[in-house]
Design a protein around this motif. Structure first.
Motif, PDB file in Angstrom:
ATOM      1  N   THR A   1     117.009  13.123 -67.191  1.00  0.00           N
ATOM      2  CA  THR A   1     115.966  14.119 -66.943  1.00  0.00           C
ATOM      3  C   THR A   1     114.635  13.645 -67.496  1.00  0.00           C
ATOM      4  O   THR A   1     113.599  13.699 -66.834  1.00  0.00           O
ATOM      5  N   LEU A   2     114.679  13.166 -68.731  1.00  0.00           N
ATOM      6  CA  LEU A   2     113.444  12.725 -69.396  1.00  0.00           C
ATOM      7  C   LEU A   2     112.788  11.589 -68.609  1.00  0.00           C
ATOM      8  O   LEU A   2     111.575  11.583 -68.375  1.00  0.00           O
ATOM      9  N   LEU A   3     113.630  10.632 -68.189  1.00  0.00           N
ATOM     10  CA  LEU A   3     113.089   9.489 -67.441  1.00  0.00           C
ATOM     11  C   LEU A   3     112.474   9.928 -66.108  1.00  0.00           C
ATOM     12  O   LEU A   3     111.350   9.558 -65.781  1.00  0.00           O
ATOM     13  N   GLY A   4     113.228  10.726 -65.357  1.00  0.00           N
ATOM     14  CA  GLY A   4     112.769  11.129 -64.020  1.00  0.00           C
ATOM     15  C   GLY A   4     111.597  12.086 -64.102  1.00  0.00           C
ATOM     16  O   GLY A   4     110.546  11.858 -63.498  1.00  0.00           O
ATOM     17  N   ALA A   5     111.774  13.181 -64.901  1.00  0.00           N
ATOM     18  CA  ALA A   5     110.727  14.219 -64.961  1.00  0.00           C
ATOM     19  C   ALA A   5     109.482  13.677 -65.647  1.00  0.00           C
ATOM     20  O   ALA A   5     108.367  14.089 -65.342  1.00  0.00           O
ATOM     21  N   GLY A   6     109.655  12.752 -66.584  1.00  0.00           N
ATOM     22  CA  GLY A   6     108.525  12.284 -67.372  1.00  0.00           C
ATOM     23  C   GLY A   6     107.786  11.111 -66.764  1.00  0.00           C
ATOM     24  O   GLY A   6     106.684  10.797 -67.188  1.00  0.00           O
ATOM     25  N   HIS A   7     108.358  10.452 -65.746  1.00  0.00           N
ATOM     26  CA  HIS A   7     107.646   9.265 -65.250  1.00  0.00           C
ATOM     27  C   HIS A   7     106.998   9.491 -63.885  1.00  0.00           C
ATOM     28  O   HIS A   7     105.831   9.196 -63.681  1.00  0.00           O
ATOM     29  N   GLU A   8     107.742  10.112 -63.000  1.00  0.00           N
ATOM     30  CA  GLU A   8     107.245  10.295 -61.631  1.00  0.00           C
ATOM     31  C   GLU A   8     106.021  11.236 -61.585  1.00  0.00           C
ATOM     32  O   GLU A   8     105.021  10.951 -60.935  1.00  0.00           O
ATOM     33  N   THR A   9     106.108  12.344 -62.343  1.00  0.00           N
ATOM     34  CA  THR A   9     105.020  13.327 -62.351  1.00  0.00           C
ATOM     35  C   THR A   9     103.739  12.711 -62.941  1.00  0.00           C
ATOM     36  O   THR A   9     102.653  12.875 -62.397  1.00  0.00           O
ATOM     37  N   SER A  10     103.905  12.008 -64.071  1.00  0.00           N
ATOM     38  CA  SER A  10     102.729  11.428 -64.737  1.00  0.00           C
ATOM     39  C   SER A  10     102.067  10.376 -63.860  1.00  0.00           C
ATOM     40  O   SER A  10     100.838  10.309 -63.772  1.00  0.00           O
ATOM     41  N   ALA A  11     102.898   9.555 -63.210  1.00  0.00           N
ATOM     42  CA  ALA A  11     102.347   8.506 -62.346  1.00  0.00           C
ATOM     43  C   ALA A  11     101.589   9.148 -61.190  1.00  0.00           C
ATOM     44  O   ALA A  11     100.491   8.713 -60.815  1.00  0.00           O
ATOM     45  N   THR A  12     102.160  10.217 -60.635  1.00  0.00           N
ATOM     46  CA  THR A  12     101.509  10.900 -59.516  1.00  0.00           C
ATOM     47  C   THR A  12     100.157  11.456 -59.951  1.00  0.00           C
ATOM     48  O   THR A  12      99.167  11.384 -59.209  1.00  0.00           O
ATOM     49  N   ALA A  13     100.096  12.006 -61.174  1.00  0.00           N
ATOM     50  CA  ALA A  13      98.835  12.575 -61.673  1.00  0.00           C
ATOM     51  C   ALA A  13      97.757  11.486 -61.770  1.00  0.00           C
ATOM     52  O   ALA A  13      96.591  11.712 -61.409  1.00  0.00           O
ATOM     53  N   VAL A  14      98.129  10.295 -62.246  1.00  0.00           N
ATOM     54  CA  VAL A  14      97.137   9.210 -62.370  1.00  0.00           C
ATOM     55  C   VAL A  14      96.661   8.780 -60.981  1.00  0.00           C
ATOM     56  O   VAL A  14      95.461   8.583 -60.743  1.00  0.00           O
ATOM     57  N   THR A  15      97.602   8.651 -60.056  1.00  0.00           N
ATOM     58  CA  THR A  15      97.226   8.213 -58.705  1.00  0.00           C
ATOM     59  C   THR A  15      96.232   9.200 -58.078  1.00  0.00           C
ATOM     60  O   THR A  15      95.205   8.808 -57.521  1.00  0.00           O
TER      61      THR A  15
ATOM     62  N   ASP B   1      98.223  10.602 -45.836  1.00  0.00           N
ATOM     63  CA  ASP B   1      99.562  11.030 -45.430  1.00  0.00           C
ATOM     64  C   ASP B   1     100.288  11.424 -46.723  1.00  0.00           C
ATOM     65  O   ASP B   1     100.563  10.578 -47.570  1.00  0.00           O
ATOM     66  N   ILE B   2     100.542  12.703 -46.882  1.00  0.00           N
ATOM     67  CA  ILE B   2     101.151  13.170 -48.142  1.00  0.00           C
ATOM     68  C   ILE B   2     102.628  13.450 -47.928  1.00  0.00           C
ATOM     69  O   ILE B   2     103.016  14.071 -46.937  1.00  0.00           O
ATOM     70  N   SER B   3     103.439  12.988 -48.865  1.00  0.00           N
ATOM     71  CA  SER B   3     104.873  13.302 -48.791  1.00  0.00           C
ATOM     72  C   SER B   3     105.137  14.473 -49.746  1.00  0.00           C
ATOM     73  O   SER B   3     104.841  14.398 -50.937  1.00  0.00           O
ATOM     74  N   TRP B   4     105.697  15.563 -49.183  1.00  0.00           N
ATOM     75  CA  TRP B   4     105.917  16.783 -49.974  1.00  0.00           C
ATOM     76  C   TRP B   4     107.353  16.832 -50.452  1.00  0.00           C
ATOM     77  O   TRP B   4     108.208  17.429 -49.815  1.00  0.00           O
ATOM     78  N   GLY B   5     107.633  16.164 -51.549  1.00  0.00           N
ATOM     79  CA  GLY B   5     108.977  16.248 -52.131  1.00  0.00           C
ATOM     80  C   GLY B   5     108.896  17.076 -53.395  1.00  0.00           C
ATOM     81  O   GLY B   5     108.138  18.041 -53.472  1.00  0.00           O
ATOM     82  N   ILE B   6     109.667  16.684 -54.411  1.00  0.00           N
ATOM     83  CA  ILE B   6     109.570  17.364 -55.702  1.00  0.00           C
ATOM     84  C   ILE B   6     108.132  17.178 -56.219  1.00  0.00           C
ATOM     85  O   ILE B   6     107.554  18.044 -56.846  1.00  0.00           O
ATOM     86  N   THR B   7     107.561  15.983 -55.940  1.00  0.00           N
ATOM     87  CA  THR B   7     106.144  15.772 -56.214  1.00  0.00           C
ATOM     88  C   THR B   7     105.413  15.526 -54.884  1.00  0.00           C
ATOM     89  O   THR B   7     106.048  15.182 -53.892  1.00  0.00           O
ATOM     90  N   ALA B   8     104.081  15.704 -54.926  1.00  0.00           N
ATOM     91  CA  ALA B   8     103.276  15.442 -53.725  1.00  0.00           C
ATOM     92  C   ALA B   8     102.662  14.063 -53.882  1.00  0.00           C
ATOM     93  O   ALA B   8     101.785  13.879 -54.722  1.00  0.00           O
ATOM     94  N   ARG B   9     103.146  13.099 -53.099  1.00  0.00           N
ATOM     95  CA  ARG B   9     102.652  11.720 -53.287  1.00  0.00           C
ATOM     96  C   ARG B   9     102.018  11.173 -52.025  1.00  0.00           C
ATOM     97  O   ARG B   9     102.338  11.588 -50.917  1.00  0.00           O
ATOM     98  N   ILE B  10     101.144  10.178 -52.233  1.00  0.00           N
ATOM     99  CA  ILE B  10     100.484   9.551 -51.089  1.00  0.00           C
ATOM    100  C   ILE B  10     101.423   8.490 -50.516  1.00  0.00           C
ATOM    101  O   ILE B  10     101.873   7.600 -51.250  1.00  0.00           O
ATOM    102  N   VAL B  11     101.725   8.616 -49.225  1.00  0.00           N
ATOM    103  CA  VAL B  11     102.629   7.644 -48.593  1.00  0.00           C
ATOM    104  C   VAL B  11     101.885   6.318 -48.425  1.00  0.00           C
ATOM    105  O   VAL B  11     100.735   6.296 -47.991  1.00  0.00           O
TER     106      VAL B  11
END
Ligand code: HEM
Length: 536
Positions: A331-345, A513-523
């Motif tokens: 949980t820590l790895l997934g929740a803590g890395h993907e969200t933060s990376a998305t915020a920086v992008t 082009d935005i991918s709407w998954g658990i996070t919203a990321r740029i494809v």
């Protein structure tokens, strides 16, 4: 069996009987069962896909957008479209719309009602079953997925690992990882274009690598080397599992239409990537926990925890068994890395747009004035990073405009009331942070604009009503890593903007082009022309 299914089955049996009786057909038992099942299925589909949502739902009179054509039957509304509803459909904080296959969605749009839903009423709600299965396959049965008493227990025992003292000690780690990233980027730019010191860089990739390294050190006290050696298993296999593309979209839609466990097992591209990524990370975590349990060092005098990382702090209370520690680590790895990376992008996306060049320049000026150059080797602490009001405002504004987690969903498991409406069991309630964060009703006419100044005038609510800023959720399940995420985000933004001039390679960036998954990321990543700036 739900009563509606029982009624449908009774109706199907009656129709089979009528058919047999009226046509004087003599059916074998097998054929009679098959016929009953087929009629059952047909009636059930007519009821649940058409009659119930359109004519019989007790919530059908709630305000919502008009359905213009039958094409909407196959449409999944994205959070940008819901933002339009919030601002254009007259409503008192509750909007109803029919999503793909006429599935009924209730979007709670008033922050006061959201606070009620996710706070005092949270015990009536669970996470949506299919989304929960998808998350559990990646994050394990840890804090994000646990429900009820399990969740309360886990949250209580994990909270100390995220307290202010722990996060305060992590600031130098965030800064040193940011330094490693910017110096590697500088080296790459210098070697590929030594003359004009600029090249096109994929910020989505760098943000993913640095945030994985940060969660490695801050979360586990371990070096993942995703920045220095991107070919490692954890970086390639694990991060590939989160990559948004047409395969991940297909996986998500198939999972919602059938069952995620089935789709996870299928030999299709995204399921394969997910399985490989999850296996790589689970192998690493099991080895890590076994090692930590084997060599438990003594607590040093004056320190709160033996190790200064989050999972070790969680282990020290002794509240979790090995299997649960594996889940919490995933949980820590997934929740803590993907969200933060998305915020920086998203941050770099906004700051690089020519219409916001003045914001990029003003931020650089503040960073260079108050923070030591990365090359100085001076450690940056909480006191130093928290002294920059514009950095604080820019970081909050990025998280407001492009909330990395675009929406939250819950399902009602025992009837409850919010805002004078009673929601029966089975109702799907959504909170579209992407929409509430940008609603003109809450934030004023410039709600869609990127304007960090709103946070200088009102540091807590940015000029909106209380709880109008929902990027970290609210209530009993709000983000436990909020302090961690904000500090990390500021360190990374400060270094990137302090070190480089960043702009789109061809003027304004085209439609995303935005991918709407658990996070919203740029494809396809975020490719920006990046020039090394001297003088810091
Ligand atoms: C900008 C970065 C982040 C954003 C936007 C974000 C957003 C969120 C949101 C919206 C929730 C609520 C989910 C729900 O109610 O269903 C949440 C929960 C959570 N977040 Fe974050 N998060 C971020 C970073 C982090 C970090 C860095 C960590 C860990 C180091 C973390 C760990 C968690 C955990 C464990 C939960 C589950 C809490 C619970 O259910 O009690 N998050 N996050």
């Amino acid at each position: 069996m739900p009563s509606s299914s029982f009624t449908t089955l009774a109706l199907a049996s009656a129709l089979t009987y009528l058919y047999t009786y009226s046509s004087q057909a003599s059916l074998s038992i097998t054929n009679a069962v098959l016929l009953t099942c087929s009629i059952f299925l047909l009636l059930y589909l007519i009821w649940s896909l058409f009659l119930r949502p359109v004519y019989f739902s007790p919530l059908r009179n709630l305000p919502g957008p008009a359905r213009k054509s039958w094409k909407h039957f196959f449409k999944i509304y994205n959070p940008n479209e819901v933002l339009e509803f919030v601002d254009t459909v007259p409503n008192n904080g509750i909007i109803r719309y029919l999503d793909i296959l006429n599935s009924e969605m209730i979007s709670i749009t008033d922050p006061k009602l959201v606070a009620e839903m996710l706070g005092p009423r949270a015990d009536h709600l669970n996470k949506r079953p299919k989304i929960k299965v998808i998350m559990e396959s990646i994050l394990g049965n840890g804090l994000v997925v646990a429900e009820g008493k399990d969740h309360k227990y886990q949250r209580k025992h994990l909270l100390p690992a995220f307290n202010h003292k722990v996060i305060k000690n992590l600031y130098p780690t965030f800064w040193s990882k940011a330094t490693e990233m910017t110096s590697l980027m500088t080296e790459q730019i210098q070697s590929s274009s030594p003359k004009d010191l600029s090249m096109v860089v994929d910020f989505d990739d760098w943000a993913g690598r640095v945030s994985l390294d940060i969660i490695g050190l801050a979360g586990f006290g371990s070096a993942f080397h995703a920045l220095s050696s991107p070919e490692t298993d954890l970086n390639t296999a694990y991060r590939a599992a989160f990559l948004p593309n047409k395969n991940s979209r297909m996986f998500f839609i198939l999972s919602l239409l059938t069952h995620p466990t089935l789709v996870y097992m299928l030999p299709i591209e995204h399921s394969k990537r997910l399985r490989e990524g999850v296996n790589a990370v689970t192998r690493w975590i099991r080895g890590f926990i076994a090692k930590r349990q084997h060599d438990k060092p003594e607590k040093t005098e004056g320190s709160t925890f033996v190790h200064q990382d989050i999972i070790s702090a969680a282990m020290e209370g002794g509240a979790f068994g090995v299997e649960n520690l594996v889940d919490q680590s995933k949980t820590l790895l997934g929740a803590g890395h993907e969200t933060s990376a998305t915020a920086v992008t998203w941050g770099i996306y906004l700051l690089s747009q020519p219409r916001y060049a003045h914001i990029q320049n003003r931020l650089r000026q503040e960073v260079r004035e108050y923070l030591p150059s990365p090359s100085s080797g001076i450690e940056v602490t909480e006191d130093m990073l928290e002294k920059l009001p514009y950095l604080d405002a820019v970081s909050k504004e990025i998280l407001r405009v492009y909330a990395p987690v675009p929406l939250l969903g819950r399902i009602v498991h025992s009837p409850m009331e919010i805002g004078g409406v009673t929601f029966p069991k089975g109702t799907v309630l959504l909170v579209h942070m992407w929409a509430i964060n940008k609603s003109k009703k809450l934030w004023g006419e410039d709600a869609h604009e990127f304007n960090p100044d709103r946070w200088l005038k009102d540091k807590v609510n940015g000029g909106a009503t209380e709880n109008g800023f929902l990027s970290f959720g609210a209530g009993t399940r709000s983000c436990i890593g909020r302090g961690f995420a904000i500090a990390e985000n500021k360190a990374l933004l400060a270094q990137l903007i302090g070190s480089f001039d960043i702009k789109p390679p061809h003027g304004e960036t085209e439609d995303l082009d935005i991918s709407w998954g658990i996070t919203a990321r740029i494809v396809g990543g975020l490719h920006m022309k990046t020039s090394v700036l001297e003088g810091w």
